[in-house]
Design a protein around this motif. Structure first.
Motif, PDB file in Angstrom:
ATOM      1  N   PRO A 188     -12.129  -1.374 -10.104  1.00 23.18           N
ATOM      2  CA  PRO A 188     -12.698  -0.702  -8.548  1.00 23.18           C
ATOM      3  C   PRO A 188     -13.793  -1.585  -8.007  1.00 23.18           C
ATOM      4  CG  PRO A 188     -13.236   0.598 -10.407  1.00 23.18           C
ATOM      5  CD  PRO A 188     -11.865   0.000 -11.139  1.00 23.18           C
ATOM      6  N   ALA A 189     -14.575  -2.027  -8.605  1.00 23.60           N
ATOM      7  CA  ALA A 189     -16.157  -3.112  -8.306  1.00 23.60           C
ATOM      8  C   ALA A 189     -15.040  -4.101  -7.837  1.00 23.60           C
ATOM      9  CB  ALA A 189     -16.697  -3.191  -9.460  1.00 23.60           C
ATOM     10  N   ALA A 190     -13.848  -4.581  -8.069  1.00 29.23           N
ATOM     11  CA  ALA A 190     -13.011  -5.377  -7.345  1.00 29.23           C
ATOM     12  C   ALA A 190     -13.266  -5.239  -5.349  1.00 29.23           C
ATOM     13  CB  ALA A 190     -12.015  -5.711  -7.615  1.00 29.23           C
ATOM     14  N   ILE A 191     -12.683  -4.043  -5.632  1.00 30.97           N
ATOM     15  CA  ILE A 191     -13.164  -3.670  -3.989  1.00 30.97           C
ATOM     16  C   ILE A 191     -14.004  -3.835  -3.448  1.00 30.97           C
ATOM     17  CG2 ILE A 191     -11.695  -2.014  -2.150  1.00 30.97           C
ATOM     18  CD1 ILE A 191     -11.192  -0.343  -4.980  1.00 30.97           C
ATOM     19  N   LEU A 192     -14.897  -3.252  -4.558  1.00 34.36           N
ATOM     20  CA  LEU A 192     -16.217  -3.216  -3.469  1.00 34.36           C
ATOM     21  C   LEU A 192     -17.207  -4.774  -3.204  1.00 34.36           C
ATOM     22  CD1 LEU A 192     -17.888  -1.168  -5.739  1.00 34.36           C
ATOM     23  CD2 LEU A 192     -17.570  -0.306  -3.719  1.00 34.36           C
ATOM     24  N   TYR A 193     -16.611  -5.776  -3.539  1.00 36.81           N
ATOM     25  CA  TYR A 193     -16.843  -7.393  -3.696  1.00 36.81           C
ATOM     26  C   TYR A 193     -15.921  -7.908  -2.240  1.00 36.81           C
ATOM     27  CZ  TYR A 193     -19.296  -7.052  -7.646  1.00 36.81           C
ATOM     28  OH  TYR A 193     -20.689  -6.740  -8.499  1.00 36.81           O
ATOM     29  N   ALA A 194     -14.600  -7.325  -2.375  1.00 40.22           N
ATOM     30  CA  ALA A 194     -13.259  -7.752  -1.443  1.00 40.22           C
ATOM     31  C   ALA A 194     -13.067  -7.153  -1.036  1.00 40.22           C
ATOM     32  CB  ALA A 194     -12.761  -8.745  -2.387  1.00 40.22           C
ATOM     33  N   ARG A 195     -13.164  -6.211  -0.083  1.00 42.87           N
ATOM     34  CA  ARG A 195     -12.765  -5.242   0.757  1.00 42.87           C
ATOM     35  C   ARG A 195     -11.362  -5.507   0.998  1.00 42.87           C
ATOM     36  NH1 ARG A 195     -14.713  -0.193  -0.132  1.00 42.87           N
ATOM     37  NH2 ARG A 195     -13.425   0.811   0.797  1.00 42.87           N
ATOM     38  N   ARG A 196     -10.600  -6.618   1.142  1.00 43.25           N
ATOM     39  CA  ARG A 196      -9.302  -7.273   1.976  1.00 43.25           C
ATOM     40  C   ARG A 196      -8.120  -6.541   0.700  1.00 43.25           C
ATOM     41  NH1 ARG A 196      -8.717 -10.882  -1.575  1.00 43.25           N
ATOM     42  NH2 ARG A 196     -10.483 -12.431  -1.808  1.00 43.25           N
ATOM     43  N   LEU A 197      -8.611  -6.636  -0.804  1.00 42.01           N
ATOM     44  CA  LEU A 197      -8.284  -5.743  -1.753  1.00 42.01           C
ATOM     45  C   LEU A 197      -7.951  -4.430  -1.700  1.00 42.01           C
ATOM     46  CD1 LEU A 197      -9.372  -8.256  -4.571  1.00 42.01           C
ATOM     47  CD2 LEU A 197      -7.486  -7.893  -3.496  1.00 42.01           C
ATOM     48  N   LEU A 198      -7.756  -3.838  -0.538  1.00 45.75           N
ATOM     49  CA  LEU A 198      -8.194  -2.352  -0.897  1.00 45.75           C
ATOM     50  C   LEU A 198      -5.795  -1.565  -0.460  1.00 45.75           C
ATOM     51  CD1 LEU A 198      -9.095   0.233  -0.890  1.00 45.75           C
ATOM     52  CD2 LEU A 198      -9.133   0.568   1.327  1.00 45.75           C
ATOM     53  N   PRO A 199      -5.716  -2.170   0.482  1.00 47.43           N
ATOM     54  CA  PRO A 199      -4.534  -1.918   0.347  1.00 47.43           C
ATOM     55  C   PRO A 199      -3.349  -2.090  -0.726  1.00 47.43           C
ATOM     56  CG  PRO A 199      -5.575  -3.526   2.411  1.00 47.43           C
ATOM     57  CD  PRO A 199      -6.288  -3.645   1.404  1.00 47.43           C
ATOM     58  N   THR A 200      -3.560  -3.191  -1.596  1.00 44.99           N
ATOM     59  CA  THR A 200      -3.500  -3.659  -2.176  1.00 44.99           C
ATOM     60  C   THR A 200      -3.274  -2.815  -3.603  1.00 44.99           C
ATOM     61  OG1 THR A 200      -3.014  -6.199  -2.128  1.00 44.99           O
ATOM     62  CG2 THR A 200      -2.837  -5.975  -3.985  1.00 44.99           C
ATOM     63  N   VAL A 201      -4.423  -2.270  -3.420  1.00 48.06           N
ATOM     64  CA  VAL A 201      -5.713  -1.720  -4.985  1.00 48.06           C
ATOM     65  C   VAL A 201      -4.841  -0.199  -4.681  1.00 48.06           C
ATOM     66  CG1 VAL A 201      -7.198  -0.122  -6.458  1.00 48.06           C
ATOM     67  CG2 VAL A 201      -7.071  -2.772  -5.357  1.00 48.06           C
ATOM     68  N   GLN A 202      -4.631   0.037  -3.553  1.00 45.61           N
ATOM     69  CA  GLN A 202      -4.200   1.880  -2.877  1.00 45.61           C
ATOM     70  C   GLN A 202      -2.458   1.575  -3.546  1.00 45.61           C
ATOM     71  OE1 GLN A 202      -5.721   1.911   0.897  1.00 45.61           O
ATOM     72  NE2 GLN A 202      -6.293   3.747   0.474  1.00 45.61           N
ATOM     73  N   ALA A 203      -2.229   1.410  -2.991  1.00 46.18           N
ATOM     74  CA  ALA A 203      -0.308   0.363  -3.529  1.00 46.18           C
ATOM     75  C   ALA A 203      -0.173   0.324  -4.688  1.00 46.18           C
ATOM     76  CB  ALA A 203       0.288  -0.563  -2.586  1.00 46.18           C
ATOM     77  N   ASP A 204      -0.964  -0.093  -5.277  1.00 46.22           N
ATOM     78  CA  ASP A 204      -0.257   0.190  -6.851  1.00 46.22           C
ATOM     79  C   ASP A 204      -1.030   1.276  -7.709  1.00 46.22           C
ATOM     80  OD1 ASP A 204      -0.444  -2.491  -7.345  1.00 46.22           O
ATOM     81  OD2 ASP A 204      -2.029  -3.443  -7.971  1.00 46.22           O
TER      82      ASP A 204
END
Ligand code: URA
Length: 219
Positions: A188-204
């Motif tokens: 989850p820290a990856a989202i804090l550093y790179a907000r653009r990852l959020l849609p990918t993480v949500q889909a995962d």
């Protein structure tokens, strides 16, 4: 529930980590035999202070994702491959006073530190016995699937395969004879550093939700 680790294993960890820059001890937390066991890297400063895994900024992101598939801290087991906060020591000049002050920021655990905690983690996994293991980020993923596993390739996928377990000589790992079900996720820290990852993480996470539900229907 806060897990009670065997004294013998705790003693072994103390011996193998003696002299290393590791602080506190945050136990894993949650029910035994859950659907999901979340496996992080190591506690951070907030976790060290309150002794609750994933209770800081990363934890808040993680709880939102967990809630998005109908799970919560109460019905999920939460731990990490290292149970103490790895820190480095830095001398930093205070901007106001100009004085040198010592800071102890978090750092990624070394491979040796992860290995030192490996028998404790193996015991924890066997005791908790979750249906699905969710390694969060490369440190947890590589601890379980070896150094060539990569979160950028494996995130959001259901994997059924052997995992690494501590070898009895303390010098490395061996493969389990049993298969385990894993769904690796970005930390989850990856989202804090790179907000653009959020849609990918949500889909995962939605995929993880489907894997959990599919398993329940089959039983
Ligand atoms: N990162 C982790 O991997 N675990 C925690 O408990 C907090 C941050």
């Amino acid at each position: 529930m806060i897990i009670k680790y065997p004294q013998e294993l705790l003693k072994q960890v103390r011996e193998r980590t003696a002299g290393r820059q590791l602080a506190g001890f945050t136990p894993g937390q949650g029910p035994l035999h859950p659907d999901i066991m979340l496996v992080g890297e190591a506690p951070g400063r907030h976790e060290e202070q309150v002794n609750i895994p994933f209770s800081g900024a990363s934890g808040q992101e993680l709880m939102k994702l967990l809630n998005s598939i109908g799970y919560s801290r109460e019905n999920t087991y939460i731990t990490s491959v290292v149970r103490q906060r790895p820190y480095s020591i830095k001398q930093v000049r205070d901007k106001k006073t100009g004085e040198l002050v010592e800071k102890r920021p978090n750092r990624t655990p070394t491979k040796k530190e992860v290995l030192a905690f490996a028998p404790l983690f193996d015991w924890e996994l066997a005791t908790v016995a979750p249906r699905i293991i969710v390694p969060l980020g490369n440190t947890a993923l590589q601890r379980l699937l070896g150094p060539t596993a990569n979160i950028g390739e494996l995130h959001g996928q259901k994997l059924v395969r052997p995992i690494q377990q501590a070898a009895s000589d303390g010098k490395g790992y061996q493969w389990s004879t049993d298969d385990y079900t894993l769904v690796p996720m970005y930390h989850p820290a990856a989202i804090l550093y790179a907000r653009r990852l959020l849609p990918t993480v949500q889909a995962d996470w939605q995929k993880l939700g489907q894997v959990v539900t599919a398993g329940v229907k089959k039983e």
